[in-house]
Motif scaffolding. Structure first.
Motif, PDB file in Angstrom:
ATOM      1  N   ASN A 170       0.838  -1.205   0.000  1.00 62.62           N
ATOM      2  CA  ASN A 170       0.000   0.000   0.000  1.00 62.62           C
ATOM      3  C   ASN A 170       0.879   1.263   0.000  1.00 62.62           C
ATOM      4  O   ASN A 170       0.551   2.264   0.627  1.00 62.62           O
ATOM      5  N   ALA A 171       1.999   1.151  -0.707  1.00 60.52           N
ATOM      6  CA  ALA A 171       2.914   2.297  -0.821  1.00 60.52           C
ATOM      7  C   ALA A 171       2.284   3.372  -1.706  1.00 60.52           C
ATOM      8  O   ALA A 171       1.478   3.067  -2.591  1.00 60.52           O
ATOM      9  N   ALA A 172       2.651   4.621  -1.467  1.00 59.33           N
ATOM     10  CA  ALA A 172       2.220   5.704  -2.353  1.00 59.33           C
ATOM     11  C   ALA A 172       2.937   5.539  -3.691  1.00 59.33           C
ATOM     12  O   ALA A 172       4.049   5.024  -3.742  1.00 59.33           O
ATOM     13  N   ARG A 173       2.292   5.945  -4.778  1.00 62.81           N
ATOM     14  CA  ARG A 173       2.952   5.785  -6.086  1.00 62.81           C
ATOM     15  C   ARG A 173       2.896   7.073  -6.906  1.00 62.81           C
ATOM     16  O   ARG A 173       2.778   7.068  -8.130  1.00 62.81           O
ATOM     17  N   GLU A 174       3.002   8.180  -6.210  1.00 58.28           N
ATOM     18  CA  GLU A 174       3.074   9.487  -6.857  1.00 58.28           C
ATOM     19  C   GLU A 174       4.291   9.535  -7.792  1.00 58.28           C
ATOM     20  O   GLU A 174       5.312   8.894  -7.513  1.00 58.28           O
ATOM     21  N   PRO A 175       4.215  10.296  -8.880  1.00 61.79           N
ATOM     22  CA  PRO A 175       5.362  10.423  -9.787  1.00 61.79           C
ATOM     23  C   PRO A 175       6.633  10.870  -9.060  1.00 61.79           C
ATOM     24  O   PRO A 175       7.740  10.534  -9.466  1.00 61.79           O
ATOM     25  N   GLU A 176       6.473  11.614  -7.962  1.00 57.21           N
ATOM     26  CA  GLU A 176       7.656  12.068  -7.212  1.00 57.21           C
ATOM     27  C   GLU A 176       8.327  10.894  -6.504  1.00 57.21           C
ATOM     28  O   GLU A 176       9.547  10.902  -6.298  1.00 57.21           O
ATOM     29  N   ILE A 177       7.551   9.876  -6.143  1.00 59.02           N
ATOM     30  CA  ILE A 177       8.153   8.687  -5.526  1.00 59.02           C
ATOM     31  C   ILE A 177       8.868   7.862  -6.594  1.00 59.02           C
ATOM     32  O   ILE A 177       9.956   7.333  -6.366  1.00 59.02           O
ATOM     33  N   VAL A 178       8.264   7.808  -7.773  1.00 59.86           N
ATOM     34  CA  VAL A 178       8.923   7.112  -8.882  1.00 59.86           C
ATOM     35  C   VAL A 178      10.256   7.812  -9.183  1.00 59.86           C
ATOM     36  O   VAL A 178      11.289   7.164  -9.389  1.00 59.86           O
ATOM     37  N   ASP A 179      10.235   9.128  -9.161  1.00 62.16           N
ATOM     38  CA  ASP A 179      11.448   9.915  -9.421  1.00 62.16           C
ATOM     39  C   ASP A 179      12.532   9.566  -8.390  1.00 62.16           C
ATOM     40  O   ASP A 179      13.698   9.321  -8.734  1.00 62.16           O
ATOM     41  N   LEU A 180      12.131   9.522  -7.125  1.00 63.08           N
ATOM     42  CA  LEU A 180      13.079   9.184  -6.053  1.00 63.08           C
ATOM     43  C   LEU A 180      13.625   7.764  -6.252  1.00 63.08           C
ATOM     44  O   LEU A 180      14.833   7.531  -6.128  1.00 63.08           O
ATOM     45  N   CYS A 181      12.748   6.828  -6.580  1.00 61.31           N
ATOM     46  CA  CYS A 181      13.198   5.441  -6.800  1.00 61.31           C
ATOM     47  C   CYS A 181      14.203   5.374  -7.950  1.00 61.31           C
ATOM     48  O   CYS A 181      15.199   4.654  -7.883  1.00 61.31           O
ATOM     49  N   ARG A 182      13.929   6.153  -8.996  1.00 60.55           N
ATOM     50  CA  ARG A 182      14.845   6.133 -10.151  1.00 60.55           C
ATOM     51  C   ARG A 182      16.204   6.678  -9.769  1.00 60.55           C
ATOM     52  O   ARG A 182      17.234   6.154 -10.180  1.00 60.55           O
ATOM     53  N   MET A 183      16.195   7.746  -8.985  1.00 60.00           N
ATOM     54  CA  MET A 183      17.481   8.296  -8.548  1.00 60.00           C
ATOM     55  C   MET A 183      18.219   7.258  -7.696  1.00 60.00           C
ATOM     56  O   MET A 183      19.418   7.014  -7.894  1.00 60.00           O
ATOM     57  N   LEU A 184      17.502   6.645  -6.763  1.00 54.89           N
ATOM     58  CA  LEU A 184      18.140   5.650  -5.885  1.00 54.89           C
ATOM     59  C   LEU A 184      18.680   4.471  -6.702  1.00 54.89           C
ATOM     60  O   LEU A 184      19.784   3.977  -6.444  1.00 54.89           O
ATOM     61  N   ALA A 185      17.912   4.050  -7.703  1.00 55.97           N
ATOM     62  CA  ALA A 185      18.363   2.922  -8.549  1.00 55.97           C
ATOM     63  C   ALA A 185      19.659   3.307  -9.271  1.00 55.97           C
ATOM     64  O   ALA A 185      20.576   2.496  -9.405  1.00 55.97           O
ATOM     65  N   SER A 186      19.732   4.579  -9.703  1.00 53.55           N
ATOM     66  CA  SER A 186      20.943   4.999 -10.416  1.00 53.55           C
ATOM     67  C   SER A 186      22.148   5.084  -9.476  1.00 53.55           C
ATOM     68  O   SER A 186      23.286   5.149  -9.903  1.00 53.55           O
ATOM     69  N   MET A 187      21.878   5.076  -8.169  1.00 55.34           N
ATOM     70  CA  MET A 187      22.961   5.096  -7.175  1.00 55.34           C
ATOM     71  C   MET A 187      23.356   3.669  -6.762  1.00 55.34           C
ATOM     72  O   MET A 187      24.233   3.489  -5.917  1.00 55.34           O
ATOM     73  N   GLY A 188      22.615   2.700  -7.300  1.00 53.90           N
ATOM     74  CA  GLY A 188      22.948   1.303  -6.991  1.00 53.90           C
ATOM     75  C   GLY A 188      21.942   0.613  -6.086  1.00 53.90           C
ATOM     76  O   GLY A 188      22.151  -0.536  -5.687  1.00 53.90           O
ATOM     77  N   ALA A 189      20.831   1.278  -5.769  1.00 53.96           N
ATOM     78  CA  ALA A 189      19.820   0.642  -4.912  1.00 53.96           C
ATOM     79  C   ALA A 189      19.064  -0.431  -5.698  1.00 53.96           C
ATOM     80  O   ALA A 189      18.934  -0.329  -6.919  1.00 53.96           O
ATOM     81  N   GLN A 190      18.576  -1.432  -4.963  1.00 60.11           N
ATOM     82  CA  GLN A 190      17.786  -2.483  -5.623  1.00 60.11           C
ATOM     83  C   GLN A 190      16.332  -2.346  -5.212  1.00 60.11           C
ATOM     84  O   GLN A 190      15.962  -2.656  -4.084  1.00 60.11           O
ATOM     85  N   ILE A 191      15.523  -1.867  -6.137  1.00 60.16           N
ATOM     86  CA  ILE A 191      14.106  -1.626  -5.842  1.00 60.16           C
ATOM     87  C   ILE A 191      13.261  -2.274  -6.931  1.00 60.16           C
ATOM     88  O   ILE A 191      13.445  -1.978  -8.116  1.00 60.16           O
ATOM     89  N   ASP A 192      12.341  -3.134  -6.530  1.00 62.97           N
ATOM     90  CA  ASP A 192      11.388  -3.706  -7.482  1.00 62.97           C
ATOM     91  C   ASP A 192      10.019  -3.091  -7.249  1.00 62.97           C
ATOM     92  O   ASP A 192       9.695  -2.704  -6.132  1.00 62.97           O
ATOM     93  N   GLY A 193       9.222  -3.053  -8.317  1.00 67.70           N
ATOM     94  CA  GLY A 193       7.848  -2.563  -8.182  1.00 67.70           C
ATOM     95  C   GLY A 193       7.739  -1.048  -8.254  1.00 67.70           C
ATOM     96  O   GLY A 193       6.725  -0.485  -7.814  1.00 67.70           O
ATOM     97  N   ILE A 194       8.743  -0.406  -8.842  1.00 66.52           N
ATOM     98  CA  ILE A 194       8.710   1.067  -8.941  1.00 66.52           C
ATOM     99  C   ILE A 194       7.442   1.502  -9.696  1.00 66.52           C
ATOM    100  O   ILE A 194       7.131   0.967 -10.756  1.00 66.52           O
ATOM    101  N   GLY A 195       6.699   2.433  -9.111  1.00 69.31           N
ATOM    102  CA  GLY A 195       5.468   2.921  -9.743  1.00 69.31           C
ATOM    103  C   GLY A 195       4.239   2.103  -9.373  1.00 69.31           C
ATOM    104  O   GLY A 195       3.134   2.416  -9.796  1.00 69.31           O
ATOM    105  N   THR A 196       4.418   1.041  -8.578  1.00 67.48           N
ATOM    106  CA  THR A 196       3.266   0.246  -8.144  1.00 67.48           C
ATOM    107  C   THR A 196       3.077   0.465  -6.645  1.00 67.48           C
ATOM    108  O   THR A 196       3.885   1.130  -5.992  1.00 67.48           O
ATOM    109  N   SER A 197       2.019  -0.150  -6.089  1.00 67.92           N
ATOM    110  CA  SER A 197       1.769   0.065  -4.655  1.00 67.92           C
ATOM    111  C   SER A 197       2.476  -0.967  -3.787  1.00 67.92           C
ATOM    112  O   SER A 197       2.268  -0.990  -2.575  1.00 67.92           O
ATOM    113  N   THR A 198       3.317  -1.820  -4.388  1.00 63.62           N
ATOM    114  CA  THR A 198       4.162  -2.703  -3.573  1.00 63.62           C
ATOM    115  C   THR A 198       5.620  -2.488  -3.977  1.00 63.62           C
ATOM    116  O   THR A 198       6.014  -2.801  -5.099  1.00 63.62           O
ATOM    117  N   LEU A 199       6.378  -1.942  -3.059  1.00 63.47           N
ATOM    118  CA  LEU A 199       7.803  -1.725  -3.332  1.00 63.47           C
ATOM    119  C   LEU A 199       8.589  -2.791  -2.586  1.00 63.47           C
ATOM    120  O   LEU A 199       8.341  -3.044  -1.402  1.00 63.47           O
TER     121      LEU A 199
END
Ligand code: UD1
Length: 404
Positions: A170-199
């Motif tokens: 039940n995570a928020a999926r605002e475009p700003e959260i997607v933006d944050l996830c993308r930045m984190l992924a580019s730093m080497g973070a491992q995140i699945d489900g970007i843009g969905t309500s399950t991260l």
């Protein structure tokens, strides 16, 4: 311009990697300068490069950031609570002032705390500060009662360097959260489900700095769209992503507007008096609460009656008392408001209580007979860059008057 509600989080997320992170497309707004000062207090070196309306910041993060965010900065922008997750992730502890009240209603942090506690963080409030400490930060299964933007962000950023896997349901999926996830992924973070309500976040040992441009501000873009329809104007919003405003733009089409989605943004034009439409604010992809006052301003001169349901911040309706001073027929009851459209509003002195109420009053002023004076415009400056110049460029008669 980059989204206010993204850049603060991106700046805070830079704390997760030692070294120089560069963020682009930042709006030249007050909040960015406060976040800059906050990062400096945490031991970072922050250099801004401006090209007029947008900024770039170079944030150099030390090996050992400090962990105390003081009240005198946090109280100025509530969004600064977003340093909590990165600080816990990076240093295992954080002492962040409680942001305090806000004119849009009570904004508790219980979901932030509950999620972090499940990850092994001990949290208590002491002398106005949130004091958080984790001997070992570990992944956890977290279910949010409500898809809170801030809670999702703090839990997400804390989980990046935790041991094991964190699932945020039940995570928020605002475009700003997607933006944050993308930045984190580019730093080497491992995140699945970007843009969905399950991260699903799998902890990594460390991150590296990055270069990242903030997502466009959908609330600013939506504001221009509403203003175009209210004033029966024609506005091209460059750099906007219409896909982030589907419901809002659909409402405007139903009101009678032409919306032309183009490669470089969208164009909204309106030839007649808009027809009323109902509004229900909801977490993304629902209609944003941050567009609700602008919608009320438009509906106050539309043909027909509209029902507005505010599901996020009940005190947002304080705005209705102000716009009523301009002759708008608005009645509120709990988290509902009814707006009966009138041909025209009548200019009056009014007061901005927050960013969006402020810009809503400006839109109302554009469709009111006579002069409208909006006091406390510093609120508007927190979300809009040199608004009076932009409005004048579109043909509005607007002046900024300095008072004491
Ligand atoms: C962010 C935005 C704000 C926007 C809001 C909703 C920033 C800086 N601000 O605020 O502009 O209006 O999202 O889209 O990004 N809640 C709780 N407990 C919690 C957290 C939230 O009850 O621990 C409630 C709030 O009172 C509110 C709802 O959840 O009713 C949504 O709040 P949330 O999504 O967290 O908003 P913010 O992150 O504060």
């Amino acid at each position: 311009m980059g989204a206010k509600n993204s850049v603060l989080k991106l700046m805070a997320a830079a704390l997760l990697a030692p070294g120089e992170t560069v963020l682009g497309n930042l709006p030249a707004i007050f909040d960015v300068s406060i976040m800059r000062q906050l990062l400096e207090r945490l031991g970072c070196e922050v250099v801004e490069a401006t090209d007029g309306s947008t900024d770039r910041v170079h944030i150099t993060v030390p090996e050992q950031p400090l962990s105390e965010a003081p009240y005198e900065l946090v109280r100025k922008i509530r969004g600064s609570i977003c340093v909590l997750g990165p600080l816990i992730g990076r240093t295992g502890r954080a002492k962040v002032a409680l942001p305090g009240g806000d004119a849009i209603g009570s904004r508790p942090l219980d979901m932030h705390f509950a999620g972090l506690e499940r990850m092994g963080v001990e949290i208590h409030v002491e002398h106005g500060y949130v004091v958080a400490e984790a001997k070992e930060l570990r992944g956890a299964q977290i279910w949010l009662d409500f898809p809170s933007v801030g809670a999702t962000e703090n839990i997400l950023t804390a989980a990046i360097l935790a041991k094991g896997t964190t699932v945020i349901d039940n995570a928020a999926r605002e475009p700003e959260i997607v933006d944050l996830c993308r930045m984190l992924a580019s730093m080497g973070a491992q995140i699945d489900g970007i843009g969905t309500s399950t991260l699903e976040i799998t902890g990594v040992e460390g991150l590296r700095p990055t270069v990242h441009d903030a997502v466009a501000d959908r609330i600013v873009a939506g504001t221009w769209a509403m203003a175009a329809v209210a004033t029966r104007g024609d506005v091209l919003v460059r750099g906007a992503d219409a896909g982030h405003l589907e419901i809002a733009l659909d409402k405007l089409v139903r009101a009678g507007a032409d919306v032309d989605v183009r490669a470089d943004g969208f164009r909204v034009s309106m030839a007649e008096r808009p027809k009323s439409f109902d509004v229900v604010t909801l977490p993304y992809p629902g209609l944003a609460t941050d567009l609700q006052p602008q919608a009320i301003a438009l509906l106050s001169v539309a043909e027909g009656t509209a029902m507005i349901t505010e599901n996020l911040f009940e005190a947002r309706f304080m705005f209705c008392d102000e716009i009523a001073r301009m002759g708008a027929d608005v009645r509120t009851d709990g988290h509902h408001a009814v707006v009966r459209g009138k041909e025209r509003l009548s200019g009056a002195p009014v007061r901005a209580t927050d960013i969006r109420a402020g810009i809503g009053l400006v839109i109302a002023g554009l469709v009111a007979e006579g002069v409208t004076e909006v006091a406390e415009v510093h609120h508007i400056d927190r979300g809009y860059v040199r608004i009076e110049e932009q409005l004048r460029a579109l043909g509005a008669e607007v002046e900024r008057v300095e008072t004491e």
